[in-house]
Each structure stands twice: as C-alpha cells, then as structure tokens.
Design a protein around this motif. Sequence first.
Motif, mmCIF file in Angstrom:
data_model
loop_
_atom_site.group_PDB
_atom_site.id
_atom_site.type_symbol
_atom_site.label_atom_id
_atom_site.label_comp_id
_atom_site.label_asym_id
_atom_site.label_seq_id
_atom_site.Cartn_x
_atom_site.Cartn_y
_atom_site.Cartn_z
ATOM 1 N N LEU A 89 11.311 43.317 -12.630
ATOM 2 C CA LEU A 89 11.880 43.117 -11.457
ATOM 3 C C LEU A 89 13.139 44.047 -11.013
ATOM 4 O O LEU A 89 13.033 44.512 -9.885
ATOM 5 C CB LEU A 89 12.310 41.635 -11.390
ATOM 6 N N ILE A 92 12.095 47.515 -9.438
ATOM 7 C CA ILE A 92 11.674 47.421 -8.354
ATOM 8 C C ILE A 92 13.198 47.228 -7.368
ATOM 9 O O ILE A 92 13.223 47.783 -6.369
ATOM 10 C CB ILE A 92 10.792 46.183 -7.944
ATOM 11 N N LYS A 100 11.284 45.813 -0.827
ATOM 12 C CA LYS A 100 11.267 45.572 -2.281
ATOM 13 C C LYS A 100 11.229 44.093 -2.887
ATOM 14 O O LYS A 100 10.130 43.990 -3.538
ATOM 15 C CB LYS A 100 13.022 45.804 -2.814
ATOM 16 N N ILE A 104 8.143 42.467 -5.166
ATOM 17 C CA ILE A 104 8.525 41.772 -6.161
ATOM 18 C C ILE A 104 7.855 40.539 -6.235
ATOM 19 O O ILE A 104 7.258 39.918 -7.221
ATOM 20 C CB ILE A 104 10.150 41.431 -6.292
#
Length: 131
Positions: A89, A92, A100, A104
Amino acid sequence: MISITFNQIEEFYKSSLENFRTRTFNYLSNSNKEKLSGISYHEYCIIVDRVIEKSAPFDLRSERDLFLFLSFIFEFGEDFAAAPEMDWLRSILRDPLPMKMERIFDAALLRFRPPPSNVKVKGIQGGIHAN
C-alpha cells in the motif's frame, strides 16, 4: 474584475470541510454502522481532521481519495499505512500519479477478498478513536 479575499477563501474552506464531514458521516452511518457505533458527530469531526493531516504526506487531491483514505482508517486503524504487512500500500501512496486510493482500493479487493473456505488468512486488526 472579481477579487477574492483571504477571509472568503477561509470561509469557503470551512464550509467545504463541514460539508465533507456531514456527507461522509451520514454515508458511513448508514452503510457501515458497526464502525461508527458509539462515535458522536463531534468525535467524528475530530477524526476527519486527523485523517486530513495524516493524508497530507501522500498528496491526496480528490475528495474521493480522501474518503477512501478515511474508509481505510475505519477498516484497518489509524496507522494502517505504517503497518509492516501494508508495504504494498505504501508504494502506491508514495506514487505521484493521481487516483492513488482508487488503485489501493482495487489492490485491497484482490488481497483481502474472502479466500476459499480451506485457506486461513491472518487479518489486520486496527481501531480508531477520537482521542
């Protein structure tokens, strides 16, 4: 020529923030009651303010990204982005490309979709509070 004063910009920001708080509180209260149980609107506003601060390093630009970030905090806890098992995570979040949180969210669906019944998965536990 139209001119806008600093005070007008500040009032617009306050109004937009209050509108965001109200809409997201109402939505989460209806769609995710167990996550907001026992949290007053005032406490929720404190949480949203912290979420905005926590999201600042990740350069989240859209309201949707901020809402998804807020949703992740309610699901995985306030420090979900720092958890060792969330390294996928963080990569990203650090990416300069937009959307983003949508990426995610898509990646999380793949990672956390319920596994087949014969597979056991250790979950991430988190919590959220107004203090």
